[in-house]
Design an enzyme around this catalytic site. Structure first.
Site, mmCIF file in Angstrom:
data_model
loop_
_atom_site.group_PDB
_atom_site.id
_atom_site.type_symbol
_atom_site.label_atom_id
_atom_site.label_comp_id
_atom_site.label_asym_id
_atom_site.label_seq_id
_atom_site.Cartn_x
_atom_site.Cartn_y
_atom_site.Cartn_z
ATOM 1 N N SER A 146 0.821 -1.266 -0.011
ATOM 2 C CA SER A 146 0.171 -0.021 -0.082
ATOM 3 C C SER A 146 0.974 1.214 0.304
ATOM 4 C CB SER A 146 -0.906 0.044 1.285
ATOM 5 O OG SER A 146 -0.212 0.255 2.317
ATOM 6 N N ASN A 147 2.244 1.304 0.945
ATOM 7 C CA ASN A 147 3.004 2.378 0.615
ATOM 8 C C ASN A 147 3.425 2.576 -0.811
ATOM 9 O OD1 ASN A 147 3.444 3.767 3.506
ATOM 10 N ND2 ASN A 147 3.185 1.451 3.816
ATOM 11 N N ARG A 164 12.607 -20.908 0.649
ATOM 12 C CA ARG A 164 12.665 -19.617 0.565
ATOM 13 C C ARG A 164 14.329 -19.469 0.327
ATOM 14 N NH1 ARG A 164 11.396 -14.738 4.700
ATOM 15 N NH2 ARG A 164 13.084 -15.203 6.032
ATOM 16 N N MET A 178 10.158 -7.250 5.017
ATOM 17 C CA MET A 178 10.034 -7.722 6.350
ATOM 18 C C MET A 178 11.219 -8.630 6.329
ATOM 19 S SD MET A 178 7.694 -6.325 7.610
ATOM 20 C CE MET A 178 7.013 -7.049 9.139
ATOM 21 N N ASN A 220 14.042 3.469 5.814
ATOM 22 C CA ASN A 220 13.048 2.331 6.024
ATOM 23 C C ASN A 220 11.648 3.076 6.837
ATOM 24 O OD1 ASN A 220 11.957 -0.452 6.817
ATOM 25 N ND2 ASN A 220 12.416 -0.030 8.738
ATOM 26 N N HIS A 269 9.002 2.510 9.651
ATOM 27 C CA HIS A 269 8.614 1.909 10.723
ATOM 28 C C HIS A 269 7.314 2.349 11.482
ATOM 29 C CE1 HIS A 269 9.830 -0.951 13.967
ATOM 30 N NE2 HIS A 269 9.738 -0.036 14.984
ATOM 31 N N SER A 311 7.820 6.161 11.750
ATOM 32 C CA SER A 311 9.116 6.973 11.567
ATOM 33 C C SER A 311 9.566 6.498 10.129
ATOM 34 C CB SER A 311 10.059 6.728 12.685
ATOM 35 O OG SER A 311 9.461 6.820 13.740
ATOM 36 N N GLU A 350 22.345 -1.646 12.618
ATOM 37 C CA GLU A 350 21.547 -2.033 13.767
ATOM 38 C C GLU A 350 19.835 -1.788 13.360
ATOM 39 O OE1 GLU A 350 22.364 0.113 17.416
ATOM 40 O OE2 GLU A 350 20.740 -0.690 18.598
ATOM 41 N N LEU A 351 19.053 -2.827 13.877
ATOM 42 C CA LEU A 351 17.819 -2.787 13.318
ATOM 43 C C LEU A 351 17.047 -1.537 13.827
ATOM 44 C CD1 LEU A 351 15.771 -4.755 11.651
ATOM 45 C CD2 LEU A 351 15.113 -5.580 13.920
ATOM 46 N N ASP A 352 16.274 -0.832 12.932
ATOM 47 C CA ASP A 352 15.715 0.199 13.813
ATOM 48 C C ASP A 352 16.171 1.260 14.396
ATOM 49 O OD1 ASP A 352 12.672 -2.022 14.064
ATOM 50 O OD2 ASP A 352 13.588 -1.163 12.293
ATOM 51 N N GLU A 387 1.492 6.623 7.677
ATOM 52 C CA GLU A 387 2.641 6.183 6.723
ATOM 53 C C GLU A 387 2.307 6.562 5.235
ATOM 54 O OE1 GLU A 387 2.462 1.851 7.040
ATOM 55 O OE2 GLU A 387 3.243 1.990 9.157
HETATM 56 C C1 GRF Z 1 3.657 -1.022 6.858
HETATM 57 O O1 GRF Z 1 2.423 -0.722 7.565
HETATM 58 C C2 GRF Z 1 4.583 -0.932 7.703
HETATM 59 O O2 GRF Z 1 4.285 -0.148 8.988
HETATM 60 C C3 GRF Z 1 5.217 -2.331 8.248
HETATM 61 O O3 GRF Z 1 4.480 -3.061 7.089
HETATM 62 C C4 GRF Z 1 3.641 -2.218 6.575
HETATM 63 C C5 GRF Z 1 3.639 -2.447 5.116
HETATM 64 O O4 GRF Z 1 2.425 -2.193 4.393
HETATM 65 N N1 GRF Z 1 6.622 -2.336 8.123
HETATM 66 P P1 GRF Z 1 2.673 -2.090 2.785
HETATM 67 O O5 GRF Z 1 3.079 -3.477 2.367
HETATM 68 O O6 GRF Z 1 3.210 -0.760 2.334
HETATM 69 O O7 GRF Z 1 0.924 -1.975 2.478
#
Ligand code: GRF
Length: 206
Positions: A12-13, A64, A92, A109, A111, A138, A145-147, A176
């Protein structure tokens, strides 16, 4: 601003970036999309938009792909594409320090928390359980280091009494969808220059 987007899920992003790019509202050129999940809806969105789309998910035996193989192929693609920035949007997998060091441009990234608080997963449930008054999302620089990299932009909302993890996730995701294009717009205008980070731009939405 040439961007490569890494995805794993619904995308969706990514869709927001595609829509704004195609409407001429955002001065980015999505030069490629890489998914580590073959059937992620983000792949469908990218292909429907006519974007160069590469799935790096499985090895011949159907298992995978290991992270080393994924990173090797991804580095090859990024070196070929030469984006100005790599955007992890709902990506992910944890990337290795070696990989991050070799990527030929900055990576950012998205988050779903107000970093530096609530790194890691299940942020909405954890924020609720802690009784936080505020939550949000954010965009930060990706480091080994993660996040934990420099926070570039944030969007904030007030947690409501009747919020559940799911309602929070939905309300945060609306932020987001504003924050990612906003951050890329700042970068395309040179307001935010990841190679000369003096300060981070902040964006507050309630
Ligand atoms: C986002 O809401 C983000 O917070 C998390 O995973 C979601 C991914 O959404 N990392 P999309 O794949 O962009 O719809």
């Amino acid at each position: 601003l040439k961007i490569a987007v890494l995805v794993s899920g619904s995308g969706s992003n990514l869709q927001v970036l595609i829509d704004q790019m195609q409407a001429g509202k955002l001065n980015v050129d999505i030069i490629g999309v890489i998914s580590n999940v073959a059937d992620a809806y983000a792949v469908t969105r990218a292909k429907n938009a006519g974007l160069r789309t590469v799935v790096l998910s499985h090895v011949p035996n159907g298992k995978r792909m290991g992270i080393k193989t994924f990173e090797k192929h991804t580095l090859e693609l990024l070196s070929e594409w030469q984006p100005d920035v790599v955007v992890l949007a709902g990506f992910m997998r944890v990337l290795s320090a070696e990989f991050i060091a070799q990527v030929p441009c900055p990576m950012i990234n998205l988050h779903p928390s107000l970093l530096p608080n609530y790194k890691g997963l299940d942020t909405h449930a954890r924020v609720l359980a802690a009784g936080e008054a505020q939550h949000g999302c954010s965009v930060h620089v990706v480091t080994a280091e993660l996040d934990a990299g420099q926070v570039l932009t944030q969007a904030v909302l007030a947690v409501r009494h009747h919020d559940t993890a799911q309602s929070l996730q939905q309300r945060v995701q609306k932020l987001e969808h504003q924050l990612v294009p906003f951050t890329l717009e700042l970068m395309s205008k040179g307001v935010l220059d990841l190679n000369h980070l003096q300060q981070s731009a902040n964006f507050v939405a309630l």
